[in-house]
Scaffold this active site. Structure first.
Site, PDB file in Angstrom:
ATOM      1  N   ARG A 149       0.822  -1.215   0.000  1.00 28.60           N
ATOM      2  CA  ARG A 149       0.000   0.000   0.000  1.00 28.60           C
ATOM      3  C   ARG A 149       0.858   1.269   0.000  1.00 28.60           C
ATOM      4  O   ARG A 149       0.450   2.290  -0.548  1.00 28.60           O
ATOM      5  CB  ARG A 149      -0.943  -0.014   1.201  1.00 28.60           C
TER       6      ARG A 149
ATOM      7  N   LYS B 155     -16.771 -15.235   5.480  1.00 25.11           N
ATOM      8  CA  LYS B 155     -18.170 -14.933   5.744  1.00 25.11           C
ATOM      9  C   LYS B 155     -18.998 -14.816   4.467  1.00 25.11           C
ATOM     10  O   LYS B 155     -18.773 -13.926   3.650  1.00 25.11           O
ATOM     11  CB  LYS B 155     -18.288 -13.634   6.550  1.00 25.11           C
TER      12      LYS B 155
ATOM     13  N   GLY C 244      -7.139  -6.868   0.173  1.00 29.60           N
ATOM     14  CA  GLY C 244      -7.324  -7.617   1.403  1.00 29.60           C
ATOM     15  C   GLY C 244      -6.437  -8.850   1.499  1.00 29.60           C
ATOM     16  O   GLY C 244      -5.256  -8.836   1.148  1.00 29.60           O
TER      17      GLY C 244
ATOM     18  N   GLY D 162     -12.361  -4.052   0.788  1.00 31.54           N
ATOM     19  CA  GLY D 162     -13.728  -3.642   1.097  1.00 31.54           C
ATOM     20  C   GLY D 162     -14.279  -2.645   0.102  1.00 31.54           C
ATOM     21  O   GLY D 162     -15.424  -2.737  -0.329  1.00 31.54           O
TER      22      GLY D 162
END
Length: 405
Positions: free
Chosen positions: A35, A200, A360, A384
């Protein structure tokens, strides 16, 4: 969105830049500086134009309190190494140290404010509280540059509110990320394959809903796959399962069939005993058993796709022209459970497709495996944010850049 290239004269101007430097640390050392590297084109362009750089960023979730654990000191050191200049780190966000640090900058100098999330107003749900903090940010800059794509889905003071107070521009990273995601949602080259993994299933249903309209094939792995497997009528042992989403998963499978879209689920899995994984240290105790997806052991948990699934998924990738991947296939931090995720990464590298790794854990995995960023079409800096964009949501940090002022 206006580009920084549209600013007529940056000489001596204070460029207040929101970056995403939320990098992983281990023992105080940065383990993945991707990043930080991604911000370099924008930062170097601003320095070359004679601007004074004032960078805002966050790390972790200190919940509005000063916590040395989340200090940006390691980031300032690494950024200085990459830029080849000293980066002055203010010891606060908007108080005396920040003000004095910014006041001492010369054209081309770089300052990094301390973690913006040390300020309670940064992530406040109260619009007026965020706005008050944004006013203090705005006093430190003449223009605002949004270059932290990983936070543009957040309505936060350093992302959204400050952009309303200063002439605002998109940095090169934000522009690049948006351009790539537009390709995926408007005119992707076909066949277009989407690979979704992670733990999830609830986090990915909205993405599935939107991408079923544009993708040709949906590959589902990771912990989220077991809710789909259960929705097909199979038992999943101790594997991750969201009973509240079974009807949703069954509905998406029916919809895909009706619309002629292909959905590939694992046909086998690598299973471990209950409580065999210590997630604090990512260590495994006990053996690993490969089992058919229709016959998973009742006392074990599926923690990676099996060899047949890996080959099935790689074959599908090999015929694609566009691939988007978000989420690992298993617990990739453990060697014995990383094979499925490695197979996806290798499949993308070998494919002729335009491949996008959706940030991510997926981005962390490919770098941990030793791949270089340039072996993929694009590695997103915002997992996200990229998912919410693909869901069709309006992202506050992008919307505010498009407003007329």
């Amino acid at each position: 969105m206006k580009s920084i290239d549209e600013v007529k004269d940056l000489t001596g101007q204070r460029a207040l830049i929101r970056c995403d430097f939320n990098v992983p640390l281990q023992g105080g050392e940065i383990t993945d500086d991707g990043r930080i590297r991604a911000a370099l084109p924008t930062l170097n362009a601003l320095r070359d134009a004679g601007a004074k750089l004032v960078i805002m960023a966050h790390m972790g979730r200190p919940d509005g309190e000063v916590n040395p654990k989340y200090s940006l000191k390691p980031v300032a050191q690494r950024l200085g190494e990459l830029l080849g200049v000293e980066v002055a780190l203010a010891t606060d966000v908007v108080a005396s140290s920040a003000q004095e640090t910014v006041a001492g900058l010369n054209p081309g100098d770089v300052a990094l404010l301390e973690n913006v999330r040390f300020e309670p107003g940064e992530t406040s749900k109260d619009d007026s509280e965020r706005a008050e903090l944004a006013k203090k940010y705005a006093q430190l800059g003449d223009i605002f540059v949004s270059d932290g794509f990983g936070v543009v889905h957040r309505k936060q003071a350093s992302v959204y509110d400050v952009a309303k107070l200063l002439p605002s521009y998109a940095g090169y990273l934000v522009q690049q990320e948006v351009d790539v995601l537009k390709k995926l949602t408007t005119v992707p080259q076909r066949p277009y394959v989407v690979i979704l993994g992670g733990a999830k299933v609830a986090d990915k249903l909205a993405v599935i809903d939107n991408l079923l309209t544009v993708a040709d094939t949906l590959i589902i792995g990771g912990g989220m796959a077991y809710t789909f497997v259960k929705a097909q009528g199979h038992e999943v042992g101790k594997s991750l399962l969201d009973d509240t989403k079974l009807d949703d998963c069954a509905g998406y499978l029916d919809r895909a069939e009706a619309e002629g879209k292909k959905v590939l689920l694992p046909v086998d899995a690598l299973c471990v005993g209950e409580n065999a994984i210590d997630f604090s240290t990512f260590t495994l105790s006990g053996d690993v058993v490969e089992a058919d997806i229709t016959a998973l052991p009742s006392d074990r948990s599926g923690c990676d796709i099996g060899s047949a699934s890996a080959e099935l998924f790689r074959q599908e990738i090999s015929g694609a022209k566009t691939v988007f991947w978000n989420g690992p296939m298993g617990v990739f931090e453990i060697d014995e459970l990383a094979q499925g995720t490695k197979a996806i990464a290798q499949g993308l590298v070998e494919s002729d497709a335009f491949s996008v790794v959706g940030g991510g854990d997926s981005a962390a995995a490919v770098r941990a495996f030793g791949y270089n960023d340039d072996q993929f079409g694009h590695i997103s800096t915002g997992g996200g944010a990229s998912l919410e964009y693909l869901e069709g949501k309006e992202l506050p940090g992008l919307m505010v850049l498009e407003e007329e002022r």
